[in-house]
Design a protein around this motif. Structure first.
Motif, mmCIF file in Angstrom:
data_model
loop_
_atom_site.group_PDB
_atom_site.id
_atom_site.type_symbol
_atom_site.label_atom_id
_atom_site.label_comp_id
_atom_site.label_asym_id
_atom_site.label_seq_id
_atom_site.Cartn_x
_atom_site.Cartn_y
_atom_site.Cartn_z
ATOM 1 N N THR A 235 1.394 63.810 -107.408
ATOM 2 C CA THR A 235 2.314 63.120 -108.156
ATOM 3 C C THR A 235 2.401 61.737 -107.243
ATOM 4 O OG1 THR A 235 4.279 63.817 -106.888
ATOM 5 C CG2 THR A 235 3.645 65.212 -109.038
ATOM 6 N N GLY A 236 2.436 61.527 -106.309
ATOM 7 C CA GLY A 236 2.718 60.301 -105.593
ATOM 8 C C GLY A 236 4.213 60.521 -104.757
ATOM 9 N N PRO A 237 4.611 59.284 -104.251
ATOM 10 C CA PRO A 237 3.958 58.018 -104.417
ATOM 11 C C PRO A 237 2.587 58.109 -103.452
ATOM 12 C CG PRO A 237 5.963 58.222 -103.054
ATOM 13 C CD PRO A 237 6.055 59.358 -103.759
ATOM 14 N N VAL A 238 1.662 57.239 -104.100
ATOM 15 C CA VAL A 238 0.710 56.604 -103.410
ATOM 16 C C VAL A 238 0.374 55.176 -103.289
ATOM 17 C CG1 VAL A 238 -1.857 56.950 -103.230
ATOM 18 C CG2 VAL A 238 -0.643 58.777 -104.211
ATOM 19 N N ASN A 239 0.233 54.806 -101.997
ATOM 20 C CA ASN A 239 0.023 53.395 -101.622
ATOM 21 C C ASN A 239 -1.663 53.035 -102.246
ATOM 22 O OD1 ASN A 239 2.619 53.167 -100.410
ATOM 23 N ND2 ASN A 239 1.373 53.357 -98.480
ATOM 24 N N LEU A 240 -1.438 51.897 -103.052
ATOM 25 C CA LEU A 240 -2.849 51.368 -103.422
ATOM 26 C C LEU A 240 -2.918 49.979 -102.935
ATOM 27 C CD1 LEU A 240 -3.383 52.776 -106.923
ATOM 28 C CD2 LEU A 240 -4.237 53.873 -104.774
ATOM 29 N N GLU A 272 14.739 33.663 -98.863
ATOM 30 C CA GLU A 272 15.499 34.735 -98.386
ATOM 31 C C GLU A 272 14.773 36.153 -98.643
ATOM 32 O OE1 GLU A 272 20.168 36.490 -99.436
ATOM 33 O OE2 GLU A 272 19.352 34.568 -100.216
ATOM 34 N N ASP A 273 14.907 37.017 -97.665
ATOM 35 C CA ASP A 273 14.434 38.451 -97.768
ATOM 36 C C ASP A 273 12.806 38.284 -97.989
ATOM 37 O OD1 ASP A 273 17.053 39.334 -97.642
ATOM 38 O OD2 ASP A 273 17.246 39.318 -99.631
ATOM 39 N N ASP A 274 12.051 37.166 -97.838
ATOM 40 C CA ASP A 274 10.748 37.489 -97.564
ATOM 41 C C ASP A 274 10.246 38.252 -96.477
ATOM 42 O OD1 ASP A 274 8.228 36.159 -98.876
ATOM 43 O OD2 ASP A 274 7.944 35.525 -96.941
ATOM 44 N N PRO A 275 9.462 39.339 -96.750
ATOM 45 C CA PRO A 275 9.150 40.471 -95.653
ATOM 46 C C PRO A 275 8.117 39.438 -94.803
ATOM 47 C CG PRO A 275 8.533 41.267 -97.707
ATOM 48 C CD PRO A 275 8.937 39.721 -98.162
ATOM 49 N N ARG A 276 8.291 40.029 -93.524
ATOM 50 C CA ARG A 276 7.555 39.417 -92.297
ATOM 51 C C ARG A 276 6.208 40.012 -92.208
ATOM 52 N NH1 ARG A 276 11.576 41.356 -88.241
ATOM 53 N NH2 ARG A 276 11.368 42.802 -89.783
ATOM 54 N N GLN A 277 6.026 41.221 -92.630
ATOM 55 C CA GLN A 277 4.537 41.991 -92.765
ATOM 56 C C GLN A 277 4.571 42.897 -93.700
ATOM 57 O OE1 GLN A 277 4.992 43.876 -88.666
ATOM 58 N NE2 GLN A 277 3.112 42.928 -88.190
ATOM 59 N N ARG A 278 3.268 43.088 -94.566
ATOM 60 C CA ARG A 278 3.385 43.973 -95.551
ATOM 61 C C ARG A 278 1.851 44.475 -95.420
ATOM 62 N NH1 ARG A 278 5.894 43.669 -99.888
ATOM 63 N NH2 ARG A 278 7.835 43.953 -98.893
ATOM 64 N N CYS A 279 1.505 45.672 -95.332
ATOM 65 C CA CYS A 279 0.271 46.204 -94.896
ATOM 66 C C CYS A 279 0.411 47.668 -95.236
ATOM 67 C CB CYS A 279 -0.343 45.998 -93.701
ATOM 68 S SG CYS A 279 -1.903 46.585 -93.516
ATOM 69 N N PRO A 280 -0.539 48.406 -96.215
ATOM 70 C CA PRO A 280 -0.239 49.796 -96.703
ATOM 71 C C PRO A 280 -1.083 50.612 -95.672
ATOM 72 C CG PRO A 280 -2.065 48.753 -97.765
ATOM 73 C CD PRO A 280 -1.468 47.529 -96.851
ATOM 74 N N ASP A 281 -0.554 51.796 -95.668
ATOM 75 C CA ASP A 281 -1.142 52.984 -94.966
ATOM 76 C C ASP A 281 -1.707 53.544 -96.333
ATOM 77 O OD1 ASP A 281 -1.950 55.669 -94.290
ATOM 78 O OD2 ASP A 281 -0.273 55.831 -92.720
ATOM 79 N N ILE A 282 -3.070 53.755 -96.269
ATOM 80 C CA ILE A 282 -3.992 54.067 -97.551
ATOM 81 C C ILE A 282 -4.456 55.553 -97.142
ATOM 82 C CG2 ILE A 282 -4.014 51.957 -98.624
ATOM 83 C CD1 ILE A 282 -7.095 51.741 -97.533
ATOM 84 N N SER A 283 -4.062 56.247 -96.158
ATOM 85 C CA SER A 283 -4.571 57.377 -95.864
ATOM 86 C C SER A 283 -4.707 58.453 -97.105
ATOM 87 C CB SER A 283 -4.092 58.008 -94.567
ATOM 88 O OG SER A 283 -2.745 58.234 -94.609
ATOM 89 N N GLN A 284 -3.313 58.570 -97.584
ATOM 90 C CA GLN A 284 -3.107 59.636 -98.627
ATOM 91 C C GLN A 284 -4.209 59.147 -99.917
ATOM 92 O OE1 GLN A 284 0.349 61.427 -100.122
ATOM 93 N NE2 GLN A 284 1.538 60.462 -98.664
ATOM 94 N N ALA A 285 -4.407 57.977 -100.096
ATOM 95 C CA ALA A 285 -5.153 57.630 -101.033
ATOM 96 C C ALA A 285 -6.748 58.079 -100.926
ATOM 97 C CB ALA A 285 -5.199 56.113 -101.462
ATOM 98 N N ALA A 286 -7.197 57.863 -99.711
ATOM 99 C CA ALA A 286 -8.378 58.240 -99.254
ATOM 100 C C ALA A 286 -8.613 59.812 -99.399
ATOM 101 C CB ALA A 286 -8.549 57.899 -97.889
ATOM 102 N N GLN A 287 -7.476 60.582 -98.897
ATOM 103 C CA GLN A 287 -7.372 62.053 -98.798
ATOM 104 C C GLN A 287 -7.566 62.714 -100.157
ATOM 105 O OE1 GLN A 287 -4.366 63.675 -96.573
ATOM 106 N NE2 GLN A 287 -4.834 65.922 -97.325
ATOM 107 N N TYR A 288 -6.495 62.099 -101.121
ATOM 108 C CA TYR A 288 -6.503 62.871 -102.350
ATOM 109 C C TYR A 288 -7.364 62.221 -103.486
ATOM 110 C CZ TYR A 288 -2.516 65.302 -100.471
ATOM 111 O OH TYR A 288 -1.677 66.130 -99.768
ATOM 112 N N LEU A 289 -7.714 61.051 -103.414
ATOM 113 C CA LEU A 289 -8.359 60.159 -104.570
ATOM 114 C C LEU A 289 -9.919 59.863 -104.109
ATOM 115 C CD1 LEU A 289 -5.707 57.733 -105.421
ATOM 116 C CD2 LEU A 289 -5.768 60.073 -106.139
ATOM 117 N N GLY A 290 -10.116 60.098 -102.701
ATOM 118 C CA GLY A 290 -11.176 59.782 -102.302
ATOM 119 C C GLY A 290 -11.551 58.144 -102.455
ATOM 120 N N TRP A 291 -10.501 57.358 -102.322
ATOM 121 C CA TRP A 291 -10.628 55.841 -102.804
ATOM 122 C C TRP A 291 -10.119 54.960 -101.607
ATOM 123 C CZ3 TRP A 291 -6.652 52.272 -102.254
ATOM 124 C CH2 TRP A 291 -7.025 50.973 -102.801
ATOM 125 N N SER A 292 -10.866 53.957 -101.587
ATOM 126 C CA SER A 292 -10.568 53.013 -100.514
ATOM 127 C C SER A 292 -11.322 51.588 -101.116
ATOM 128 C CB SER A 292 -11.202 53.167 -99.128
ATOM 129 O OG SER A 292 -12.429 53.132 -99.163
#
Length: 336
Positions: A235-240, A272-292
């Motif tokens: 169902t997710g959530p899944v990072n893309l 204000e509130d601008d994130p310093r870092q933003r990078c996904p862990d996409i291991s779930q997308a690779a595992q369940y969706l075969g996606w990268s």
């Protein structure tokens, strides 16, 4: 052979929505595109008008929609700070009321529904890269909260409808995505840098430019959304998103190189509130969706630069035509 499905795409005239409508039509599905055109643009879907399996409805998801569909993609919400901060109350309503209305539709029709959530649910993270299990660090009362907390609340509603009513849900957390049909005035870093570079204007960098983002090309992102919708195991959530990480300075240098621009860099205070870092862990997308992701940043940027080149030429042509028309009107008034 898969059966043709009837699919509703809310926010279907937007950047992502228009690409998704194209993809669904290409695989033989019937598509209902709903958009109130707050940030969506008719130009994005004009080439689809007249397609025998495409239907366009002007509709605001703050109000119920009565259609019969098999799947629902909820992409309805302004997604850039410039647009979602313009009317923050409406942004929150779109996220929350929109989710309630569309979940109600999914409950009635027994449709599977996918929520286009966002990496903004992670706020300014202290964990890097961000996995789906991370709860985030979000300011609930800041200028970005209408979007961040609105999306978080939408996720809550999705999972509560799933648990309480058995609604078949999918939740995608979308990281920075770029490509043709980005809104030229959305204030996002890729479109900002490209338009400034193409016009040889100063490149505006906020903070010291060392804050990082990951950039996913739109075709890769749409592939991920479609795979998640049609996956039976999660169902997710899944990072893309793309796990390649670039600082704002690195992105600016790459765009300057690809455009051959003479633009100079200019630095401004960090919002204000601008994130310093933003990078996904996409291991779930690779595992369940075969996606990268498969599109290299330089390749995707070239496609996007070509799109904005054409858009700027159209805008210049329209401006010249208006000036010529005004000059003709002045001349005719003199003759009269």
């Amino acid at each position: 052979m898969d059966m043709c499905k009837s699919i509703l795409v809310t926010g279907g005239a937007g950047f992502l929505g228009s690409h998704l409508c194209e993809r669904l039509l290409s695989q033989g599905d019937e598509v209902i595109c709903a958009d109130n055109f707050y940030t969506g643009r008719k130009d994005n879907i004009a080439h689809l008008i007249g397609h025998p399996k495409f239907e366009l409805i002007r509709h605001d998801v703050n109000f119920p929609l009565y259609v019969e569909v098999d799947q629902i993609y909820n992409l309805a919400c302004p997604a850039s700070p410039v647009h979602y901060q313009f009317d923050p109350v409406m942004t929150t309503k779109t996220n929350v009321h929109g989710a309630i209305n569309l979940l109600g539709l999914a409950k009635r029709t027994k449709a599977r529904i996918l929520q286009a959530s966002t990496s903004e649910v992670y706020g300014d993270p202290d964990r890097h890269p961000q996995p789906e299990a991370y709860w985030g660090m979000v300011n609930p009362i800041g200028p970005r909260s209408c979007y961040d907390e609105g999306k978080r609340c939408a996720e809550t509603l999705f999972f509560d409808y799933h648990r309480q009513y058995g609604v078949d849900i999918r939740v995608a957390r979308i990281f920075n995505t770029y490509g043709p049909r980005m809104h030229p005035d959305d204030g996002r870093v890729v479109s900002n840098f490209i338009i400034q570079a193409l016009q040889d204007k100063e490149i505006t960098i906020y903070g010291n430019g060392l804050q990082s983002r990951s950039f996913c090309y739109v075709d890769d992102l749409i592939e991920g959304l479609v795979r998640l919708m049609n996956c039976e195991d999660i169902t997710g959530p899944v990072n893309l998103g793309n796990s390649g990480e670039y600082s704002m300075l690195e992105l600016a240098e790459k765009i300057l190189e690809l455009t051959g621009s003479t633009s100079q860099l200019r630095f401004y205070p960090l919002p204000e509130d601008d994130p310093r870092q933003r990078c996904p862990d996409i291991s779930q997308a690779a595992q369940y969706l075969g996606w990268s992701p498969t599109c290299e940043l330089s390749v995707g940027l070239r496609h996007t630069i070509e799109y904005f080149k054409g858009l700027l030429q159209e805008m210049r042509g329209a401006s010249n035509q208006r000036r010529a028309s005004m000059a003709t009107e002045r001349y005719l008034r003199k003759l009269a």
